[in-house]
Design a protein around this motif. Structure first.
Motif, PDB file in Angstrom:
ATOM      1  N   GLU A  20      -4.618   5.621   2.258  1.00  0.00           N
ATOM      2  CA  GLU A  20      -3.795   4.408   1.735  1.00  0.00           C
ATOM      3  C   GLU A  20      -4.446   3.771   0.412  1.00  0.00           C
ATOM      4  OE1 GLU A  20      -3.320   1.225   4.447  1.00  0.00           O
ATOM      5  OE2 GLU A  20      -2.170   2.306   5.805  1.00  0.00           O
ATOM      6  N   GLY A  40       3.854   2.217   2.377  1.00  0.00           N
ATOM      7  CA  GLY A  40       3.535   1.550   3.900  1.00  0.00           C
ATOM      8  C   GLY A  40       3.885   2.660   5.063  1.00  0.00           C
ATOM      9  N   ASP A  41       4.326   1.907   6.071  1.00  0.00           N
ATOM     10  CA  ASP A  41       4.620   2.767   6.969  1.00  0.00           C
ATOM     11  C   ASP A  41       6.071   3.127   7.048  1.00  0.00           C
ATOM     12  OD1 ASP A  41       2.309   2.395   8.119  1.00  0.00           O
ATOM     13  OD2 ASP A  41       2.395   0.395   9.094  1.00  0.00           O
ATOM     14  N   ALA A  44       0.838  -1.343  -0.009  1.00  0.00           N
ATOM     15  CA  ALA A  44       0.045  -0.057  -0.227  1.00  0.00           C
ATOM     16  C   ALA A  44       0.886   1.360  -0.055  1.00  0.00           C
ATOM     17  CB  ALA A  44      -0.981   0.157   1.074  1.00  0.00           C
ATOM     18  N   THR A  87       1.040   5.168   1.293  1.00  0.00           N
ATOM     19  CA  THR A  87       0.259   6.067   2.052  1.00  0.00           C
ATOM     20  C   THR A  87       0.550   7.542   1.602  1.00  0.00           C
ATOM     21  OG1 THR A  87       0.855   4.627   3.905  1.00  0.00           O
ATOM     22  CG2 THR A  87       0.115   6.950   4.282  1.00  0.00           C
TER      23      THR A  87
END
Length: 298
Positions: free
Chosen positions: A240, A274-275, A222, A224
């Protein structure tokens, strides 16, 4: 209040994702063959299952079905199974079983010499209340008969927000993750062309769209997207974007409520994988009131 809507524009391809497929299991006599003799099936005929947002049978399942619809129609074709056979179906979301699928509005195909027809799939309820649409994701449906368990059809459909479209394909990543050509504009046409590309907007713009191309992303990951005003993140606008192909195009936008203004200041749009802490791309734009006027800051 500043909000954000998301549109994912990517391609659905690659070995790990099939939009739909049919499957015919080995020809083993059914458990109750003494009671229900299966009809002879053509060697070229295979079970099939298609999906459509309308009650008209499509030639193939659309690559994306709007998640905002309340009903999706399923069309089944089960050669070798009598048209009078009792049917049962189950469904899954991202490999999580949702349970038995009620065969609502079941309409057998008139005059068919085997099990064929259509039925409606309603959006799953949340807490016993209609959710008003399908949760975004990949749904898998299996239809068979308790009397003919060796004949079944299995297929998938992808539900995403209405703005999502397919632009280009891609398989496994051929290079490192990257986001390129990120631009801001006041809008995007239905064909993907930018409207009013700029790095400066007035408070009454209503919406600022960020558009970018990505590559080298593993499907299933994903992206973000975060929006900042000066050094403060607009957390309500964070979103996201599910990635279903190694490369594609993404959109996200910052939008005000009716009658509201974008606060004056310096903005940044940042895309992360992502993160992860390190961004893949950053671009900035300014919101400034015309000379002699005052824009309300939120």
């Amino acid at each position: 209040m500043i909000g954000c809507l998301l549109a994912l524009l990517g391609a659905l391809a690659g070995g790990g994702l099939a939009i739909w497929y049919g499957r015919e299991r080995a020809a083993v006599p059914p458990a109750h063959s003494g009671l229900h003799a299966p009809l002879p099936a053509s060697s070229a005929a295979s079970p099939a299952l298609l999906f459509s947002p309308t009650p008209e049978r499509p030639d193939q399942t659309p690559e994306i079905i709007s998640s905002e619809t309340d009903v999706i129609w399923a069309f089944y074709d089960l050669p070798g199974m009598p048209s009078s056979a009792a049917l049962s179906a189950s469904w899954f979301l991202k490999d999580e079983q949702l349970g038995e699928l009620p065969l609502d509005q079941l309409q057998p195909q008139s005059g068919a010499d085997h099990a064929a027809g259509q039925f409606a799939i309603h959006a799953p309820a949340t807490g016993g209340v209609s959710s008003g649409g399908f949760i975004s994701g990949i749904y898998r449906v299996v239809i068979t008969s308790p009397d003919y368990p060796d004949i079944s059809a299995e297929a998938s459909f992808v539900a995403l927000p209405r703005a999502a479209q397919i632009l280009q394909g891609g398989g496994e990543p051929e290079g490192p993750p990257a986001v390129r050509s990120m631009q801001t504009a006041s809008g995007v046409t239905d064909t993907g062309e930018l409207i009013g590309t700029s790095t400066s907007f007035q408070p009454n713009a209503g919406r600022v769209v960020a558009v970018f191309h990505y590559e080298g992303i593993i499907p299933g990951s994903a992206l973000t997207v975060r929006w900042y005003l000066e050094e403060t993140e607009l957390t309500a606008a964070r979103t996201e974007i599910p990635v279903t192909a190694a490369r594609g195009r993404g959109e996200a936008w910052l939008e005000t409520g009716e009658g509201d203004l974008l606060p004056d200041g310096s903005y940044r749009v940042v895309v992360f994988l992502g993160d992860e802490v390190e961004p893949l791309a950053t671009t900035g734009f300014e919101v400034a009131s015309p000379a002699g006027s005052t824009a309300a800051r939120q």
